[in-house]
Design an enzyme around this catalytic site. Sequence first.
Site, PDB file in Angstrom:
ATOM      1  N   SER A  12     -35.926   6.789  39.441  1.00 53.78           N
ATOM      2  CA  SER A  12     -34.596   6.681  40.036  1.00 53.78           C
ATOM      3  C   SER A  12     -34.094   8.072  40.441  1.00 53.78           C
ATOM      4  CB  SER A  12     -33.635   5.974  39.077  1.00 53.78           C
ATOM      5  OG  SER A  12     -32.429   5.634  39.718  1.00 53.78           O
ATOM      6  N   HIS A  61     -29.826  -0.446  41.485  1.00 51.52           N
ATOM      7  CA  HIS A  61     -31.090  -0.991  42.007  1.00 51.52           C
ATOM      8  C   HIS A  61     -31.031  -2.511  42.180  1.00 51.52           C
ATOM      9  CE1 HIS A  61     -32.922   2.934  41.703  1.00 51.52           C
ATOM     10  NE2 HIS A  61     -32.483   3.033  40.465  1.00 51.52           N
TER      11      HIS A  61
END
Length: 282
Positions: A89, A194
Amino acid sequence: MSRAFLFPGQGSQQTGMGEILFSQFPEIVAEADEILGYSLRDLCLNPESSEKLNHTQFTQPSLYVVSCLQARIEQDAGGDSPTFFAGHSVGEYAALCTAKAFSFSDGLKLVAKRGEIMAKISGGGMAAVIGLEPSRIKEVLAEIDADDVDLANFNSPGQTVLSGPAASMEPLGDPMKAAGAKMFVPLKVSGAFHSRMMEEPAREFSTFLEGFSFNDPKTPVISNVEAAPYSGAKDIPDLLAKQIHSSVHWTETIQFMRSQGVEEFVECGPGKVLTKLLRQIP
């Protein structure tokens, strides 16, 4: 021995991180403070700032700085040059910076904006499902009509993170356990990262990315979105925008690097979350 650097994402932050690094790189820390408008040393080292450190808009830039500095230490220590970089990430930004795809300062500006944008989206939640394969998790979600919940992070074959509206996340524990999950662990996050709830922030971030220029990575960096190396500078804006609302394909990322001969992984950043995950990925 071929090796790779790994850069952790949100959840690895901890009070006290960077203490030694900040003293070794005072000029870089001063530059970071000027860009951010606050003291990283106070944010990361002062116990009274621990709650603030866990807020997305502060977590992301602090992790970026600490991870970038740790990578410099690892590179200065010598040894074989890494053949790949990968970040989980927000960790992907430290990976790209270390690969010279953009400057430290530009990367920090990007991460600060990313955290600011993502922090504005409320009403979401995330949870880790332990001990249940992703294919079975998808079946359970379909069985209970939880069609607004996404599979956010494929961390290992036995650890998948779900993301979606908070009201939809709360009832998932019992059906997941009934299907064989060992644990269902709600995560302390402020949003459904996400997931499709991040599509609007991704569009806003895409516009922000237009103000920056990028370079081809000097060392291959594996994209979270594709679990494959960036092909060049032209891919960076699109993939970084998509990453905000797309799944993190971490299992495939590690498997790809191993298929390319990587035998040693060095985690650059606080904690050992990614190092522990390595043992769970065949």
